[in-house]
Design a protein around this motif. Structure first.
Motif, short mmCIF file in Angstrom:
data_model
loop_
_atom_site.label_atom_id
_atom_site.label_comp_id
_atom_site.label_asym_id
_atom_site.label_seq_id
_atom_site.Cartn_x
_atom_site.Cartn_y
_atom_site.Cartn_z
N VAL A 235 0.84 -1.21 0.00
CA VAL A 235 0.00 0.00 0.00
C VAL A 235 0.87 1.25 0.00
CG1 VAL A 235 -1.65 1.35 1.36
CG2 VAL A 235 -1.98 -1.12 1.07
N ALA A 236 1.87 1.30 0.91
CA ALA A 236 2.73 2.48 1.00
C ALA A 236 3.54 2.66 -0.28
CB ALA A 236 3.67 2.35 2.21
N ASP A 237 4.05 1.56 -0.84
CA ASP A 237 4.90 1.65 -2.02
C ASP A 237 4.11 2.05 -3.26
OD1 ASP A 237 7.82 1.12 -2.36
OD2 ASP A 237 7.09 -0.03 -4.09
N GLU A 238 2.86 1.65 -3.34
CA GLU A 238 2.03 2.04 -4.48
C GLU A 238 1.69 3.52 -4.43
OE1 GLU A 238 0.93 0.37 -7.22
OE2 GLU A 238 2.31 -1.22 -6.61
N ILE A 239 1.54 4.07 -3.23
CA ILE A 239 1.22 5.49 -3.10
C ILE A 239 2.43 6.35 -3.43
CG2 ILE A 239 0.59 7.29 -1.43
CD1 ILE A 239 -1.21 5.22 -0.08
N THR A 240 3.58 6.02 -2.83
CA THR A 240 4.84 6.72 -3.13
C THR A 240 5.96 5.69 -3.21
OG1 THR A 240 4.06 8.64 -1.88
CG2 THR A 240 6.41 8.56 -2.43
N HIS A 241 6.59 5.61 -4.37
CA HIS A 241 7.60 4.57 -4.59
C HIS A 241 8.74 4.66 -3.57
CE1 HIS A 241 9.07 1.34 -7.06
NE2 HIS A 241 10.27 1.89 -7.11
N GLU A 242 9.16 3.47 -3.09
CA GLU A 242 10.26 3.29 -2.13
C GLU A 242 9.92 3.70 -0.70
OE1 GLU A 242 12.75 1.51 -2.84
OE2 GLU A 242 12.33 1.44 -4.98
N THR A 243 8.66 4.03 -0.41
CA THR A 243 8.30 4.32 0.98
C THR A 243 7.80 3.07 1.70
OG1 THR A 243 6.04 4.96 0.37
CG2 THR A 243 7.71 6.72 0.48
N GLY A 244 7.62 1.98 0.96
CA GLY A 244 7.16 0.74 1.58
C GLY A 244 8.13 0.23 2.63
N LEU A 245 9.43 0.40 2.39
CA LEU A 245 10.44 -0.04 3.36
C LEU A 245 10.32 0.75 4.65
CD1 LEU A 245 13.59 -0.47 1.06
CD2 LEU A 245 11.96 -2.21 1.80
N LEU A 246 10.02 2.03 4.53
CA LEU A 246 9.82 2.86 5.72
C LEU A 246 8.61 2.38 6.51
CD1 LEU A 246 10.77 5.39 7.28
CD2 LEU A 246 9.22 6.73 5.86
N ALA A 247 7.56 1.99 5.82
CA ALA A 247 6.33 1.54 6.48
C ALA A 247 6.54 0.26 7.27
CB ALA A 247 5.23 1.33 5.43
N VAL A 248 7.21 -0.74 6.67
CA VAL A 248 7.41 -2.01 7.39
C VAL A 248 8.39 -1.84 8.55
CG1 VAL A 248 6.80 -3.44 5.41
CG2 VAL A 248 9.19 -2.79 5.75
N THR A 249 9.35 -0.92 8.41
CA THR A 249 10.27 -0.65 9.52
C THR A 249 9.50 -0.04 10.70
OG1 THR A 249 12.08 -0.26 7.97
CG2 THR A 249 12.37 0.55 10.21
#
Length: 622
Positions: A235-249
């Protein structure tokens, strides 16, 4: 090459786990072995080409795997762990990361010859170390707690920050260079990063609340977490690329600090999954490199850039950012030297190589060569040097593999004294001061506290100890201790005393499924061992040689002797257990518990042989 997707999945998985086994068997850095095997089966011999075979599935699979690995690492980031280290860790992940970005970007521009735009993108990316590389190295190196915690926290926190810095730099470039780019794009990026952090926090809190209220059964907890991690990242990565890693952290750190009772089960499950994923992804990424990429690595500009990153950028950023902290110069030197790059650097570099080329930056075509050169160099150099460097700086766990004895008693004290005489680190733990009284009087290292308590993890460093003997009066507690420490120590190195069936506790059926290996011989219970020591039994150390073999030792032994363990010439130990056929070889030392009369007779026989030898010598001289 076989084009079957199923065959390639099987081969990649098998090679990854085989690499892990080779590394364990020969005490090598696992990432180095995986990188070499990936290069051999990929660009060197052309046996597999994962990127071609998997096609459109390649990038999503790698991304999800990295997210799971990063979540597993962040699940270990309990704020109680960095008590007293908050200031240096905070400095390193903020000021240190910024300095590393700035210095790395300058090096990429002036040494590697990249344009300013590409240099700042790759400079942000190269601050990452990450759990995929630093955690396996820490397991291998066995550092002291302070430097190990600093490296772990830095690696996990900076991992998503590096990807975000690269995205931020790219957005700035588009804003300055591309005509259609506007300040709105920058605002969207910052809002996306903020959303990812908040979304990860809410996912963590939501999962934790459901677990605490009992809305998720035990058998579904790990699968639920697994599914939510993938959802959170996607979900986070689809909204803004490369932010998915920040979300799971953010999700992992939130869960880790909620102190949920079942967090350990999830942590062990994720750790097992992460080992498999790290092995698979490293093989896939290295096997996907082309021969041209490998040959380009040897260009003088790339080699100079790698050397500068190793010996100038990293040490300088750590030393400058930790000015005014309580870190010793040894700790600064070690942390400033160790910074291996891994999966995140390779995957994100692959993404930016394509988008920068599409944006008209022709020099971005060397990004993959530059990235792999830095990844492989740091993994090899730091993988082989971390233990040596730590030992030279006095930051490695000292001595031979040690033993933790759980349960204070007369037998535990006598055994620990014998281990100390053999220069083997030993620690006796018990929750009772009274049961530790003989241990304290003997001057043996001890810890007063509940070994199963969560607090013990933050007060007691178990890194130097590779073996554990549960030697308390309660068989059920011994089994519980061994079962709890299986993930950390391994079942082969966990032992408990022989069960006492005279009390009606028929636990024999459970020995094969829970607990540790039953130590020593049949009947060596807590009562019998303590009774023997209190009645005068002695611990005897016997050297096995080519002349005095193990078979001869057995012939001279009787049923009263209890063989305890072997000390190998390498320093490793091998405990005698019910489920093993332990045999001593030349060079080994057998430690056994024997009656005092047997020891007295042996001493008397030895003295008589010496007297007879002296008499024979005098007769010959005369």
């Amino acid at each position: 090459m076989v084009d079957s997707i199923l065959f390639n999945i099987m081969l990649v998985g098998a090679l990854g786990i085989f690499s892990q086994w080779i590394a364990w068997r020969f005490h090598l850095p696992a990432i180095v072995v995986m990188s070499i095997i990936g290069l051999l089966v990929g660009p060197v011999f052309g046996l597999i080409h994962p990127e071609e075979v998997f096609g459109g599935l390649f990038d999503p699979f790698v991304s999800i795997a990295v997210a799971i690995i990063l979540f597993e690492g962040s699940l270990n980031l309990d704020f109680r762990e960095i008590k007293g280290l908050g200031r240096p860790v905070g400095r390193i992940v903020t000021i240190g990361a910024f300095l590393a970005w700035l210095l790395g970007s300058l090096s990429a521009h002036y040494v590697a010859g990249l344009s300013w735009g590409v240099a700042f993108v790759i400079g942000g990316l190269f601050i990452v170390t990450g759990p995929t590389v630093i955690l396996p190295l820490l397991r291998q190196a066995k550092l002291k707690p302070r430097p190990a915690k600093i490296l772990k926290w830095e690696g996990i926190i900076v991992d998503p920050l590096g990807a975000l810095l690269a995205v931020f730099a790219f957005e700035i470039i588009k804003f300055l260079k591309v005509e259609e780019a506007t300040s709105t794009a920058l605002l969207i990026f910052f809002l996306g990063s903020l959303f990812a952090t908040l979304f990860g926090f809410l996912c963590g809190r939501g999962i934790g609340w459901m677990f605490e209220k009992g809305y998720v059964p035990e058998f579904l907890k790990s699968p639920v977490v697994f599914a939510v991690v993938i959802m959170c990242f996607t979900v986070a990565d689809e909204i803004t690329h490369e932010t998915g890693l920040l979300a799971v952290t953010a999700m992992g750190i939130t869960l880790a600090n909620m102190h949920i009772s079942s967090i350990d089960d999830m942590r062990h499950f994720k750790e097992n999954i992460s080992v498999l994923l790290i092995s698979t992804i490293f093989i896939m990424l290295t096997a996907s490199l082309s021969v041209d990429t490998l040959l380009e690595i040897f260009h003088w500009q790339i080699l100079a850039f790698v050397l500068l990153m190793l010996f100038v950028v990293r040490p300088l950023s750590i030393w400058l950012s930790t000015i005014g902290t309580d870190l010793s110069w040894q700790e600064k030197t070690l942390v400033g030297w160790i910074a291996p790059r891994g999966i995140v650097a390779l995957t994100v570099a692959s993404y930016f190589a394509s988008v920068l080329l599409d944006a008209g930056f022709e020099d971005a075509k060397i990004l993959m060569s530059l990235t792999f050169a830095l990844v492989f160099a740091t993994v090899v150099v730091h993988g082989f040097s971390i233990r040596w460097t730590a030992e030279k700086l006095g930051l490695a766990s000292e001595g031979q593999p040690g033993v933790v004895i759980v349960g204070g008693s007369t037998f535990s004290t006598a055994l620990s004294k014998t281990l100390t005489e053999l220069k083997i680190p030993v620690l006796v733990t018990d929750s009772s001061w009274q049961r530790l009284i003989t241990t304290r009087k003997a001057g043996v290292p001890f810890y007063r506290g509940e070994i199963l308590s969560e607090q013990t993890e933050y007060h007691l460093d178990l890194t130097p100890y590779e073996y554990m003997l549960a030697a308390t009066e309660l068989d059920s507690y011994n089994a519980l201790v061994c079962t709890t420490f299986v993930p950390e120590i391994g079942r082969n190195n966990l032992f408990q005393l022989s069960l006492r069936n005279d009390r009606g506790d028929d636990l024999e059926e459970l020995v094969h499924t829970i607990g540790g290996r039953v130590a020593f011989k049949e009947g060596a219970t807590w009562e019998s061992l303590n009774r023997k020591v209190e009645s005068g039994y002695v611990f005897r150390k016997t050297n096995i040689t080519q002349q005095y073999t193990f078979d001869k030792y057995l012939d001279e032994s009787d049923e009263e002797i209890i063989m305890l363990f072997l000390k190998k010439p390498s320093g490793s130990l091998e405990f005698f257990a019910h489920d093993s056929q332990t045999r001593a070889e030349a060079g080994d030392v057998i430690v056994s518990l024997m009656p005092p009369s047997k020891e007295f007779n042996r001493i008397r026989e030895k003295l008589e042989k010496q007297r007879n030898g002296d008499k024979n010598g005098k007769t010959k001289d005369e």
